[in-house]
Design a protein around this motif. Sequence first.
Motif, PDB file in Angstrom:
ATOM      1  N   ASP A   1       0.791  -1.234   0.000  1.00 49.17           N
ATOM      2  CA  ASP A   1       0.000   0.000   0.000  1.00 49.17           C
ATOM      3  C   ASP A   1       0.824   1.286   0.000  1.00 49.17           C
ATOM      4  O   ASP A   1       0.273   2.359  -0.133  1.00 49.17           O
ATOM      5  CB  ASP A   1      -0.956   0.033   1.197  1.00 49.17           C
ATOM      6  N   HIS A   2       2.134   1.213   0.177  1.00 47.17           N
ATOM      7  CA  HIS A   2       2.901   2.439   0.345  1.00 47.17           C
ATOM      8  C   HIS A   2       3.262   3.132  -0.970  1.00 47.17           C
ATOM      9  O   HIS A   2       3.239   4.345  -1.041  1.00 47.17           O
ATOM     10  CB  HIS A   2       4.158   2.182   1.170  1.00 47.17           C
ATOM     11  N   VAL A   3       3.606   2.389  -1.973  1.00 46.66           N
ATOM     12  CA  VAL A   3       3.938   2.977  -3.276  1.00 46.66           C
ATOM     13  C   VAL A   3       3.017   2.320  -4.299  1.00 46.66           C
ATOM     14  O   VAL A   3       3.408   1.436  -5.037  1.00 46.66           O
ATOM     15  CB  VAL A   3       5.424   2.761  -3.638  1.00 46.66           C
ATOM     16  N   VAL A   4       1.773   2.765  -4.285  1.00 45.87           N
ATOM     17  CA  VAL A   4       0.739   2.164  -5.134  1.00 45.87           C
ATOM     18  C   VAL A   4       0.051   3.255  -5.928  1.00 45.87           C
ATOM     19  O   VAL A   4      -0.439   4.219  -5.337  1.00 45.87           O
ATOM     20  CB  VAL A   4      -0.292   1.404  -4.262  1.00 45.87           C
ATOM     21  N   PRO A   5       0.036   3.143  -7.235  1.00 48.40           N
ATOM     22  CA  PRO A   5       0.731   2.119  -8.006  1.00 48.40           C
ATOM     23  C   PRO A   5       2.232   2.373  -7.987  1.00 48.40           C
ATOM     24  O   PRO A   5       2.677   3.489  -7.733  1.00 48.40           O
ATOM     25  CB  PRO A   5       0.161   2.288  -9.415  1.00 48.40           C
ATOM     26  N   ALA A   6       2.997   1.324  -8.267  1.00 49.17           N
ATOM     27  CA  ALA A   6       4.458   1.462  -8.316  1.00 49.17           C
ATOM     28  C   ALA A   6       4.791   2.513  -9.368  1.00 49.17           C
ATOM     29  O   ALA A   6       4.299   2.456 -10.486  1.00 49.17           O
ATOM     30  CB  ALA A   6       5.093   0.126  -8.672  1.00 49.17           C
ATOM     31  N   ASN A   7       5.598   3.493  -8.986  1.00 52.69           N
ATOM     32  CA  ASN A   7       5.892   4.581  -9.912  1.00 52.69           C
ATOM     33  C   ASN A   7       7.260   4.461 -10.574  1.00 52.69           C
ATOM     34  O   ASN A   7       7.637   5.319 -11.364  1.00 52.69           O
ATOM     35  CB  ASN A   7       5.743   5.939  -9.210  1.00 52.69           C
ATOM     36  N   THR A   8       8.003   3.418 -10.244  1.00 50.76           N
ATOM     37  CA  THR A   8       9.281   3.159 -10.901  1.00 50.76           C
ATOM     38  C   THR A   8       9.424   1.650 -11.085  1.00 50.76           C
ATOM     39  O   THR A   8       8.736   0.859 -10.411  1.00 50.76           O
ATOM     40  CB  THR A   8      10.487   3.657 -10.062  1.00 50.76           C
ATOM     41  N   ALA A   9      10.333   1.264 -11.944  1.00 50.04           N
ATOM     42  CA  ALA A   9      10.607  -0.160 -12.143  1.00 50.04           C
ATOM     43  C   ALA A   9      11.138  -0.767 -10.838  1.00 50.04           C
ATOM     44  O   ALA A   9      10.800  -1.902 -10.495  1.00 50.04           O
ATOM     45  CB  ALA A   9      11.603  -0.361 -13.276  1.00 50.04           C
ATOM     46  N   ARG A  10      11.939  -0.012 -10.101  1.00 50.67           N
ATOM     47  CA  ARG A  10      12.482  -0.505  -8.831  1.00 50.67           C
ATOM     48  C   ARG A  10      11.353  -0.835  -7.850  1.00 50.67           C
ATOM     49  O   ARG A  10      11.375  -1.886  -7.206  1.00 50.67           O
ATOM     50  CB  ARG A  10      13.421   0.537  -8.233  1.00 50.67           C
ATOM     51  N   GLU A  11      10.368   0.062  -7.726  1.00 53.57           N
ATOM     52  CA  GLU A  11       9.245  -0.190  -6.819  1.00 53.57           C
ATOM     53  C   GLU A  11       8.422  -1.385  -7.289  1.00 53.57           C
ATOM     54  O   GLU A  11       7.969  -2.195  -6.480  1.00 53.57           O
ATOM     55  CB  GLU A  11       8.367   1.050  -6.666  1.00 53.57           C
ATOM     56  N   ALA A  12       8.215  -1.505  -8.588  1.00 57.53           N
ATOM     57  CA  ALA A  12       7.474  -2.656  -9.120  1.00 57.53           C
ATOM     58  C   ALA A  12       8.215  -3.955  -8.808  1.00 57.53           C
ATOM     59  O   ALA A  12       7.588  -4.957  -8.422  1.00 57.53           O
ATOM     60  CB  ALA A  12       7.270  -2.510 -10.623  1.00 57.53           C
ATOM     61  N   ASN A  13       9.528  -3.945  -8.934  1.00 57.47           N
ATOM     62  CA  ASN A  13      10.331  -5.128  -8.596  1.00 57.47           C
ATOM     63  C   ASN A  13      10.257  -5.428  -7.100  1.00 57.47           C
ATOM     64  O   ASN A  13      10.210  -6.592  -6.702  1.00 57.47           O
ATOM     65  CB  ASN A  13      11.786  -4.939  -9.043  1.00 57.47           C
ATOM     66  N   ASN A  14      10.254  -4.373  -6.273  1.00 52.10           N
ATOM     67  CA  ASN A  14      10.118  -4.567  -4.827  1.00 52.10           C
ATOM     68  C   ASN A  14       8.786  -5.232  -4.493  1.00 52.10           C
ATOM     69  O   ASN A  14       8.717  -6.151  -3.674  1.00 52.10           O
ATOM     70  CB  ASN A  14      10.245  -3.242  -4.074  1.00 52.10           C
ATOM     71  N   HIS A  15       7.713  -4.777  -5.145  1.00 54.95           N
ATOM     72  CA  HIS A  15       6.399  -5.380  -4.929  1.00 54.95           C
ATOM     73  C   HIS A  15       6.447  -6.861  -5.284  1.00 54.95           C
ATOM     74  O   HIS A  15       5.904  -7.703  -4.557  1.00 54.95           O
ATOM     75  CB  HIS A  15       5.338  -4.681  -5.762  1.00 54.95           C
ATOM     76  N   GLU A  16       7.076  -7.167  -6.402  1.00 56.51           N
ATOM     77  CA  GLU A  16       7.149  -8.561  -6.839  1.00 56.51           C
ATOM     78  C   GLU A  16       7.955  -9.403  -5.849  1.00 56.51           C
ATOM     79  O   GLU A  16       7.600 -10.545  -5.576  1.00 56.51           O
ATOM     80  CB  GLU A  16       7.744  -8.661  -8.240  1.00 56.51           C
TER      81      GLU A  16
END
Length: 122
Positions: A68-83
């Motif tokens: 819930d903290h960086v939603v939607p993921a605004n960078t590829a790094r955040e998207a990878n962290n979510h994964e």
Amino acid sequence: MSRARTLAEKIIARCALSGGEALAPMDFAEVRPDFCYAHDYAVFAIDAFERMGAHTVVRPERNAACLDHVVPANTAREANNHERVRRFAREQGFAAFFEAGSGISHQVMLEHQGATQRSSAL
């Protein structure tokens, strides 16, 4: 006469593995949490987990994760962290995983306390 204890002191004393009745301010207490949850920034805990050579989360049925903290993921790094958080929760057998958009993680955990077996996306 002993001083009154705060609510936090009472909770920690109740959960202390040593019995905790004689706990005083500034004492250290080892506790076993009833339940733990992590959010997007669990990647830092995952990094530490891997660095110390751990392989299995103790009591995974008492753990959950919620993005819930960086939603939607605004960078590829955040998207990878979510994964990474998704994968870790799934591989470790967490009681529940709440996908991005489920709500504010702190509130989601309270609303689903005791019902975390209702897992989504694991």
